[in-house]
Write a protein that holds these residues in place. Structure first.
Motif, PDB file in Angstrom:
ATOM      1  N   VAL A 145       0.854  -1.182   0.000  1.00 48.57           N
ATOM      2  CA  VAL A 145       0.000   0.000   0.000  1.00 48.57           C
ATOM      3  C   VAL A 145       0.893   1.237   0.000  1.00 48.57           C
ATOM      4  O   VAL A 145       1.745   1.398   0.882  1.00 48.57           O
ATOM      5  CB  VAL A 145      -0.935   0.032   1.224  1.00 48.57           C
ATOM      6  N   SER A 176      -1.714  -1.132  -4.148  1.00 44.96           N
ATOM      7  CA  SER A 176      -2.862  -0.246  -3.966  1.00 44.96           C
ATOM      8  C   SER A 176      -2.394   1.046  -3.308  1.00 44.96           C
ATOM      9  O   SER A 176      -1.234   1.169  -2.905  1.00 44.96           O
ATOM     10  CB  SER A 176      -3.951  -0.926  -3.134  1.00 44.96           C
ATOM     11  N   THR A 177      -3.313   2.000  -3.211  1.00 45.16           N
ATOM     12  CA  THR A 177      -2.966   3.314  -2.666  1.00 45.16           C
ATOM     13  C   THR A 177      -3.937   3.696  -1.553  1.00 45.16           C
ATOM     14  O   THR A 177      -5.047   3.170  -1.454  1.00 45.16           O
ATOM     15  CB  THR A 177      -3.014   4.400  -3.763  1.00 45.16           C
ATOM     16  N   ALA A 178      -3.493   4.621  -0.715  1.00 40.63           N
ATOM     17  CA  ALA A 178      -4.336   5.173   0.349  1.00 40.63           C
ATOM     18  C   ALA A 178      -3.967   6.634   0.539  1.00 40.63           C
ATOM     19  O   ALA A 178      -2.854   6.939   0.957  1.00 40.63           O
ATOM     20  CB  ALA A 178      -4.143   4.402   1.648  1.00 40.63           C
ATOM     21  N   ALA A 183      -8.973   5.850   4.098  1.00 38.25           N
ATOM     22  CA  ALA A 183      -8.744   5.005   2.925  1.00 38.25           C
ATOM     23  C   ALA A 183      -7.850   3.818   3.278  1.00 38.25           C
ATOM     24  O   ALA A 183      -8.066   2.700   2.797  1.00 38.25           O
ATOM     25  CB  ALA A 183      -8.119   5.828   1.798  1.00 38.25           C
ATOM     26  N   SER A 186      -9.922   1.240   5.145  1.00 39.86           N
ATOM     27  CA  SER A 186     -10.779   0.516   4.203  1.00 39.86           C
ATOM     28  C   SER A 186      -9.984  -0.536   3.439  1.00 39.86           C
ATOM     29  O   SER A 186     -10.444  -1.668   3.243  1.00 39.86           O
ATOM     30  CB  SER A 186     -11.438   1.488   3.221  1.00 39.86           C
ATOM     31  N   ARG A 187      -8.790  -0.149   3.019  1.00 38.33           N
ATOM     32  CA  ARG A 187      -7.943  -1.099   2.287  1.00 38.33           C
ATOM     33  C   ARG A 187      -7.540  -2.258   3.192  1.00 38.33           C
ATOM     34  O   ARG A 187      -7.520  -3.410   2.782  1.00 38.33           O
ATOM     35  CB  ARG A 187      -6.693  -0.377   1.751  1.00 38.33           C
ATOM     36  N   ALA A 190     -10.376  -4.649   3.526  1.00 36.74           N
ATOM     37  CA  ALA A 190     -10.504  -5.462   2.312  1.00 36.74           C
ATOM     38  C   ALA A 190      -9.450  -6.566   2.269  1.00 36.74           C
ATOM     39  O   ALA A 190      -9.746  -7.706   1.910  1.00 36.74           O
ATOM     40  CB  ALA A 190     -10.392  -4.561   1.075  1.00 36.74           C
ATOM     41  N   LEU A 191      -8.229  -6.234   2.659  1.00 36.43           N
ATOM     42  CA  LEU A 191      -7.164  -7.237   2.668  1.00 36.43           C
ATOM     43  C   LEU A 191      -7.449  -8.339   3.677  1.00 36.43           C
ATOM     44  O   LEU A 191      -7.229  -9.520   3.404  1.00 36.43           O
ATOM     45  CB  LEU A 191      -5.822  -6.579   2.999  1.00 36.43           C
TER      46      LEU A 191
END
Length: 199
Positions: A145, A176-178, A183, A186-187, A190-191
């Motif tokens: 991330v 992915s990005t945050a 954010a 949230s990531r 999801a992970l």
């Protein structure tokens, strides 16, 4: 010769074997970036991750502070013989690992990572991030991330200049990005709910 040192009592809430690696520089670009690093550390610990980081100040210290505030293990990874030269560890490191060279240090990070987070920094952070991306495309697709404005600008540049691009044999689904702490949370959710082997 590897050396493992305890730097004081640690109350770990981390699940067995679940480790996040944090790459970030010693000179935060802003107080907002430093706050983001701290929130990332806090979110990681709340999600059950132990933290591996360089052990020193700046964004590393901010992430360590956030993680330690939730009682997780925070490990500093440094080089044998460089600790005196590089200065004392930040006060949030509960353990330290002293390794013989930069390659071993980098491999230690990558081999232990269940998740890698990268923020802004200097050439050392850039080296760690690019090594992690290469590792994830060739060895094991560990999730990475990129958080905060500096790494988002870097990612845009790498894509625009074709230093980083996706192919059928080099998928980039691990990346992915945050842009913010929300954010990132949230990531992270999801992970942690992805199927085993998925990102």
């Amino acid at each position: 010769m590897n050396a493992l040192h305890l730097a004081g009592p640690a109350t770990s809430r981390a699940r067995e074997g679940l480790t996040a690696v944090f790459f970030g520089g010693v000179a935060p670009a802003s107080t907002e970036e430093e706050k983001l690093a701290e929130e990332i550390g806090r979110a990681l610990a709340q999600a059950g991750y132990a933290l591996l980081h360089g052990g020193y100040n700046g964004l590393m210290e901010a992430a360590a502070r956030g993680a330690a505030s939730q009682g997780t293990t925070v490990t500093a990874v440094t080089l044998i013989g460089k600790h005196d030269e590089w200065g004392a560890f930040n006060p949030h490191a509960s353990m330290s690992v002293h390794l013989p060279d930069l390659g071993t240090r980098l491999n230690h990070y990558l081999d232990h990572a269940d998740l890698i987070i990268a923020m802004g920094g200097g050439v050392g952070t850039l080296h760690e991030l690019t090594a992690a991306v290469y590792y994830a495309t060739t060895i094991r697709p560990v999730p990475i991330v990129l958080a905060g404005p500096a790494t988002l600008r870097l990612l845009a540049f790498l894509r625009e200049e074709k230093w980083l691009y996706e192919t059928p044999t080099r998928p980039l689904g691990f990346l992915s990005t945050a842009e913010s702490a929300d954010a990132f949370r949230s990531r992270l959710t999801a992970l942690n709910t992805a199927p085993i082997g998925g990102t």
